[in-house]
Design a protein around this motif. Structure first.
Motif, PDB file in Angstrom:
ATOM      1  N   MET A  82      22.259  25.501 -23.676  1.00  0.00           N
ATOM      2  CA  MET A  82      21.009  26.272 -23.564  1.00  0.00           C
ATOM      3  C   MET A  82      19.809  25.419 -23.969  1.00  0.00           C
ATOM      4  O   MET A  82      18.805  25.361 -23.255  1.00  0.00           O
ATOM      5  CB  MET A  82      21.065  27.531 -24.439  1.00  0.00           C
ATOM      6  CG  MET A  82      21.932  28.627 -23.907  1.00  0.00           C
ATOM      7  SD  MET A  82      21.293  29.404 -22.411  1.00  0.00           S
ATOM      8  CE  MET A  82      19.890  30.296 -23.052  1.00  0.00           C
ATOM      9  N   LEU A  83      19.916  24.743 -25.109  1.00  0.00           N
ATOM     10  CA  LEU A  83      18.799  23.932 -25.584  1.00  0.00           C
ATOM     11  C   LEU A  83      18.496  22.783 -24.629  1.00  0.00           C
ATOM     12  O   LEU A  83      17.330  22.460 -24.376  1.00  0.00           O
ATOM     13  CB  LEU A  83      19.081  23.385 -26.983  1.00  0.00           C
ATOM     14  CG  LEU A  83      19.145  24.402 -28.102  1.00  0.00           C
ATOM     15  CD1 LEU A  83      19.413  23.704 -29.422  1.00  0.00           C
ATOM     16  CD2 LEU A  83      17.885  25.244 -28.173  1.00  0.00           C
ATOM     17  N   GLN A  84      19.527  22.165 -24.104  1.00  0.00           N
ATOM     18  CA  GLN A  84      19.344  21.066 -23.174  1.00  0.00           C
ATOM     19  C   GLN A  84      18.590  21.527 -21.917  1.00  0.00           C
ATOM     20  O   GLN A  84      17.670  20.849 -21.449  1.00  0.00           O
ATOM     21  CB  GLN A  84      20.714  20.510 -22.802  1.00  0.00           C
ATOM     22  CG  GLN A  84      20.724  19.093 -22.360  1.00  0.00           C
ATOM     23  CD  GLN A  84      22.146  18.580 -22.261  1.00  0.00           C
ATOM     24  OE1 GLN A  84      23.035  19.284 -21.772  1.00  0.00           O
ATOM     25  NE2 GLN A  84      22.365  17.364 -22.713  1.00  0.00           N
ATOM     26  N   GLN A  85      18.964  22.678 -21.399  1.00  0.00           N
ATOM     27  CA  GLN A  85      18.302  23.195 -20.193  1.00  0.00           C
ATOM     28  C   GLN A  85      16.861  23.627 -20.497  1.00  0.00           C
ATOM     29  O   GLN A  85      15.968  23.431 -19.668  1.00  0.00           O
ATOM     30  CB  GLN A  85      19.105  24.350 -19.604  1.00  0.00           C
ATOM     31  CG  GLN A  85      20.423  23.920 -19.007  1.00  0.00           C
ATOM     32  CD  GLN A  85      20.251  23.005 -17.811  1.00  0.00           C
ATOM     33  OE1 GLN A  85      19.355  23.187 -16.989  1.00  0.00           O
ATOM     34  NE2 GLN A  85      21.097  22.004 -17.706  1.00  0.00           N
ATOM     35  N   ILE A  86      16.633  24.210 -21.661  1.00  0.00           N
ATOM     36  CA  ILE A  86      15.271  24.592 -22.051  1.00  0.00           C
ATOM     37  C   ILE A  86      14.405  23.339 -22.187  1.00  0.00           C
ATOM     38  O   ILE A  86      13.265  23.300 -21.723  1.00  0.00           O
ATOM     39  CB  ILE A  86      15.276  25.425 -23.352  1.00  0.00           C
ATOM     40  CG1 ILE A  86      15.948  26.782 -23.106  1.00  0.00           C
ATOM     41  CG2 ILE A  86      13.860  25.615 -23.883  1.00  0.00           C
ATOM     42  CD1 ILE A  86      16.266  27.555 -24.371  1.00  0.00           C
ATOM     43  N   PHE A  87      14.957  22.303 -22.819  1.00  0.00           N
ATOM     44  CA  PHE A  87      14.227  21.040 -22.970  1.00  0.00           C
ATOM     45  C   PHE A  87      13.857  20.486 -21.592  1.00  0.00           C
ATOM     46  O   PHE A  87      12.709  20.090 -21.358  1.00  0.00           O
ATOM     47  CB  PHE A  87      15.067  20.021 -23.750  1.00  0.00           C
ATOM     48  CG  PHE A  87      14.346  18.726 -23.994  1.00  0.00           C
ATOM     49  CD1 PHE A  87      13.523  18.575 -25.097  1.00  0.00           C
ATOM     50  CD2 PHE A  87      14.484  17.658 -23.115  1.00  0.00           C
ATOM     51  CE1 PHE A  87      12.843  17.381 -25.321  1.00  0.00           C
ATOM     52  CE2 PHE A  87      13.810  16.466 -23.324  1.00  0.00           C
ATOM     53  CZ  PHE A  87      12.988  16.326 -24.434  1.00  0.00           C
ATOM     54  N   HIS A  88      14.821  20.467 -20.693  1.00  0.00           N
ATOM     55  CA  HIS A  88      14.573  19.953 -19.342  1.00  0.00           C
ATOM     56  C   HIS A  88      13.490  20.772 -18.629  1.00  0.00           C
ATOM     57  O   HIS A  88      12.585  20.214 -17.996  1.00  0.00           O
ATOM     58  CB  HIS A  88      15.869  19.957 -18.532  1.00  0.00           C
ATOM     59  CG  HIS A  88      15.688  19.495 -17.125  1.00  0.00           C
ATOM     60  ND1 HIS A  88      15.357  18.202 -16.779  1.00  0.00           N
ATOM     61  CD2 HIS A  88      15.779  20.171 -15.954  1.00  0.00           C
ATOM     62  CE1 HIS A  88      15.250  18.107 -15.477  1.00  0.00           C
ATOM     63  NE2 HIS A  88      15.500  19.283 -14.941  1.00  0.00           N
TER      64      HIS A  88
END
Length: 177
Positions: A82-88
């Protein structure tokens, strides 16, 4: 039926020592998660009521009631995905054009720090095929929505609110060490 088999396989894989959590990880995640949600709330620029016509159901790939169950089964990798996709999502050129740079940079820094802490605590053992695929598909729908709406201020506001809401679903169950 196939989703149940994949979920069971994920549970079995995450029962291996490679999926163990550092003892303080839930506390780190809880504090960082609250900070990220606070930063998302602070970024609000457009009144949500003026964007009601732009609302969209992004069709969660998981049942709302089962999110904690899936997250527990897949361990910390669910939070990482989730965090990785939000960052992206928020590190794109379009995002930089839509948001105040100071607020956006604070959000991205907080996300980066949390991702780094999680990766260190898990020593890179953050694979979760079921969750990863579901989260990527969910965020792909968000990217397509933004493109369809030509990255309008209301579209970004809907996405900001959606992201904040979904991240707040990421409760931190007490995963076993």
């Amino acid at each position: 039926m196939a989703q149940i088999c994949v979920l069971v396989a994920g549970v079995m894989l995450c029962s291996l020592p490679a999926c163990s959590l550092a003892r303080n990880l839930p506390e780190i995640q809880s504090l960082e998660n609250k900070e990220i949600v606070r930063l998302l709330r602070h970024m609000k620029r457009t009144p949500l009521h003026s964007c009601l016509k732009d609302r969209r159901d992004f069709k969660l790939p998981w049942e709302r009631d089962n999110i904690a169950q899936n997250q527990t089964a897949q361990g910390p990798c669910s939070y990482h995905q989730m965090l990785q996709q939000i960052f992206h999502l928020f590190s794109t050129e379009h995002s930089h054009a839509a948001w105040d740079n100071t607020s956006l940079n604070k959000l991205l820094s907080s996300l980066d720090l949390t991702l780094h802490q999680l990766e260190q605590a898990e020593e890179g053992n953050l694979d979760c095929p079921f969750w990863g695929t579901a989260v990527r598909e969910y965020f792909q729908a968000i990217h397509l929505y933004l493109k369809e709406k030509e990255y309008s201020p209301c579209a970004w506001e809907i996405v900001r609110e959606e992201t904040k809401k979904r991240l707040s679903f990421m409760k931190h169950p007490k995963w076993k060490a």
